[in-house]
Write an enzyme that holds these catalytic residues in place. Structure first.
Site, short mmCIF file in Angstrom:
data_model
loop_
_atom_site.label_atom_id
_atom_site.label_comp_id
_atom_site.label_asym_id
_atom_site.label_seq_id
_atom_site.Cartn_x
_atom_site.Cartn_y
_atom_site.Cartn_z
N CYS A 136 -2.12 0.43 8.98
CA CYS A 136 -0.71 0.77 8.80
C CYS A 136 -0.55 1.72 7.62
O CYS A 136 -0.53 1.29 6.46
CB CYS A 136 0.12 -0.50 8.60
SG CYS A 136 1.89 -0.15 8.44
N CYS A 139 2.60 1.28 5.50
CA CYS A 139 2.56 0.10 4.64
C CYS A 139 1.64 0.32 3.44
O CYS A 139 1.97 -0.06 2.32
CB CYS A 139 2.01 -1.11 5.41
SG CYS A 139 2.65 -1.27 7.07
N ASP A 140 0.48 0.89 3.66
CA ASP A 140 -0.56 0.89 2.63
C ASP A 140 -0.85 2.26 2.02
O ASP A 140 -1.50 2.34 0.98
CB ASP A 140 -1.87 0.33 3.22
CG ASP A 140 -1.72 -1.12 3.65
OD1 ASP A 140 -0.88 -1.82 3.07
OD2 ASP A 140 -2.43 -1.55 4.58
P1 FAD Z 1 4.31 -10.61 13.81
O1 FAD Z 1 4.34 -10.43 12.34
O2 FAD Z 1 3.29 -9.90 14.60
O3 FAD Z 1 4.21 -12.19 14.07
C1 FAD Z 1 4.13 -12.71 15.35
C2 FAD Z 1 3.62 -14.12 15.24
O4 FAD Z 1 3.73 -14.74 16.51
C3 FAD Z 1 2.16 -14.23 14.83
O5 FAD Z 1 2.01 -15.18 13.82
C4 FAD Z 1 1.43 -14.69 16.10
O6 FAD Z 1 0.32 -15.51 15.81
C5 FAD Z 1 2.55 -15.50 16.76
N1 FAD Z 1 2.34 -15.61 18.20
C6 FAD Z 1 1.83 -14.66 19.04
N2 FAD Z 1 1.73 -15.17 20.29
C7 FAD Z 1 2.17 -16.46 20.22
C8 FAD Z 1 2.28 -17.51 21.18
N3 FAD Z 1 1.93 -17.33 22.46
N4 FAD Z 1 2.76 -18.71 20.76
C9 FAD Z 1 3.13 -18.90 19.46
N5 FAD Z 1 3.04 -17.93 18.52
C10 FAD Z 1 2.56 -16.74 18.91
N6 FAD Z 1 5.66 -3.91 7.42
C11 FAD Z 1 6.46 -3.63 6.36
O7 FAD Z 1 7.68 -3.55 6.52
N7 FAD Z 1 5.93 -3.46 5.12
C12 FAD Z 1 4.61 -3.56 4.85
O8 FAD Z 1 4.16 -3.37 3.71
C13 FAD Z 1 3.75 -3.89 5.95
N8 FAD Z 1 2.41 -4.03 5.77
C14 FAD Z 1 1.61 -4.33 6.83
C15 FAD Z 1 0.24 -4.46 6.61
C16 FAD Z 1 -0.60 -4.77 7.67
C17 FAD Z 1 -2.07 -4.92 7.41
C18 FAD Z 1 -0.06 -4.92 8.99
C19 FAD Z 1 -0.97 -5.25 10.14
C20 FAD Z 1 1.30 -4.77 9.20
C21 FAD Z 1 2.14 -4.48 8.14
N9 FAD Z 1 3.51 -4.30 8.31
C22 FAD Z 1 4.33 -4.03 7.24
C23 FAD Z 1 4.12 -4.41 9.64
C24 FAD Z 1 4.75 -5.80 9.79
O9 FAD Z 1 3.78 -6.77 9.44
C25 FAD Z 1 5.22 -6.03 11.21
O10 FAD Z 1 6.13 -5.00 11.58
C26 FAD Z 1 5.94 -7.37 11.33
O11 FAD Z 1 5.13 -8.41 10.83
C27 FAD Z 1 6.30 -7.68 12.77
O12 FAD Z 1 6.94 -8.90 12.76
P2 FAD Z 1 7.12 -9.74 14.09
O13 FAD Z 1 7.99 -10.89 13.68
O14 FAD Z 1 7.58 -8.91 15.19
O15 FAD Z 1 5.70 -10.27 14.52
#
Ligand code: FAD
Ligand code: NDP
Length: 312
Positions: A136, A139-140
């Site tokens: 990302c 992000c980084d």
């Molecule tokens: P996610 O964070 O992807 O969480 C989804 C969750 O659902 C996970 O825990 C997964 O295990 C769970 N899940 C999946 N399938 C199932 C299932 N069948 N049953 C139960 N649970 C399930 N964004 C920023 O704004 N700032 C930053 O600095 C930043 N840094 C980042 C650094 C890294 C290394 C990465 C990879 C991403 C970063 N992001 C950052 C992006 C940000 O993390 C994502 O946009 C955000 O987390 C997405 O949120 P979400 O709630 O959609 O899902």
């Protein structure tokens, strides 16, 4: 008895949905996952260090931010099960949700299962992940370790081009490593990239290994067709080879786009099945940020609340 709302997923989208649904007295049940899609409960932010762009925090650790969101969900009355949802049945009312061999029922569902960035599994990747390797750039990319240093971006799609251009703000130079002799990115994005004097595109090139001094990345070994193996000096290696939205457990019951992301009605979180709402990265291949995920999590809880009120 059927729940009013079941939330599947525990990133910023799932927790924001849980906070709003709990405060609306809908008594939500969240399945936070048990290393679902190879990510810990709490989602993608648990895999990173400092978050510097989430409003309210100049800097906060990713796991700490997610722990605070979890505490807030529970404080407001959400129930959380550390289980992964294996299957849903959207053909019946109430909907059915299978986790740990037990079926649960709900009148509305919020799908917030996120997307997982594809990794290359290169030799050295485990050593230098988050010590130079990231998936990302937004992000980084601005971290001090990357300032005025050469960086490598892998991929030939819109994300790779966007990230390569973004990184030129910080990098001394960006090397875009493309595995074929053409890019998949849109023409406009390609032109912007090829015109940028701080980007060199290496065609027909594949990364082979992440190399470093044990503490940080220093080089990326690559292979270029016709040239053979060589090293690119780099402090950063950014993968932009696509994401996998976590939708397989839906078994094709919701309409997805060609990349597997859940389709939502523009301006809402409504999916192709009435009373099923989607929030966060699982329905967003473009912005993919914590704050945009949280925003759509709020929308999903409010959409569920409105649906329940109009079907009481
Ligand atoms: P996610 O964070 O992807 O969480 C989804 C969750 O659902 C996970 O825990 C997964 O295990 C769970 N899940 C999946 N399938 C199932 C299932 N069948 N049953 C139960 N649970 C399930 N964004 C920023 O704004 N700032 C930053 O600095 C930043 N840094 C980042 C650094 C890294 C290394 C990465 C990879 C991403 C970063 N992001 C950052 C992006 C940000 O993390 C994502 O946009 C955000 O987390 C997405 O949120 P979400 O709630 O959609 O899902
Ligand atoms: P894509 O799937 O479009 O592109 C992935 C790229 O990574 C391709 O060039 C692919 O190569 C390459 N790749 C995949 N696996 C490997 C590997 N193992 N080694 C080396 N290279 C690899 O993903 P994106 O994230 O770029 O885009 C996803 C969607 O989001 C697209 O629809 C895109 O248009 C959209 N998007 C739009 C943006 C915008 O409009 N501003 C910004 C970002 C994304 P190959 O081509 O050879 O398969």
């Amino acid at each position: 008895m059927a729940r009013k709302v079941i939330i599947i997923g525990s990133g910023p989208a799932g927790h924001t949905a849980a906070i709003y649904a709990a405060r609306a007295e809908l008594k939500p049940l969240m399945f936070e996952g048990m290393y679902a899609a190879e990510v810990a409960a709490g989602g993608q932010l648990t895999t990173t260090t400092e978050i510097e762009n989430f409003p309210g925090y100049t800097s906060i650790g990713g796991p700490e931010l997610m722990e605070k969101m979890r505490e807030q969900s529970i404080h407001n009355g959400a129930e959380i099960l550390t289980e992964t949802v294996d299957q849903v049945d959207l053909s019946v009312r109430p909907f059915r949700v299978l986790a740990n061999d037990v079926w649960h029922e709900a009148d509305t569902l919020v799908i917030a299962t996120g997307a997982t960035a594809k990794r290359m599994k290169l030799p050295g990747e485990d050593v230098y992940w988050q010590k130079g390797i990231s998936a990302c750039a937004v992000c980084d990319g601005g971290l001090p370790m990357f300032r005025n240093k050469p960086m490598v971006v892998v991929g030939g799609g819109d994300t790779a081009c966007e990230e390569a251009n973004y990184l030129t703000k910080y990098a001394s130079h960006v090397h875009l490593v493309v595995r074929r002799d053409v890019m998949r990115a849109s023409k406009a994005m390609q032109e912007r990239t090829l015109k940028n004097p701080k980007i060199t595109v290496h065609w027909n090139t594949q990364p082979l290994e992440a190399k470093g001094n044990g503490k940080s990345l220093t080089h990326v070994a690559v292979d270029t067709k016709g040239k053979g193996q060589w090293d690119i000096e780099a402090s950063g290696l950014f993968y932009a080879i696509g994401h996998t939205p976590n939708t397989s457990f839906l078994g094709g019951q919701l309409k997805l786009d060609e990349n597997g992301y859940i389709l939502t009605e523009p301006g809402t979180t409504k999916t192709s099945v009435e009373a099923v709402f989607a929030a966060g990265d699982v329905q967003d291949h473009k912005y993919r940020q914590a704050i945009t995920s949280a925003g759509t999590g709020c929308m999903a809880a409010m959409d569920a609340e409105h649906y329940l009120a109009s079907h009481a």
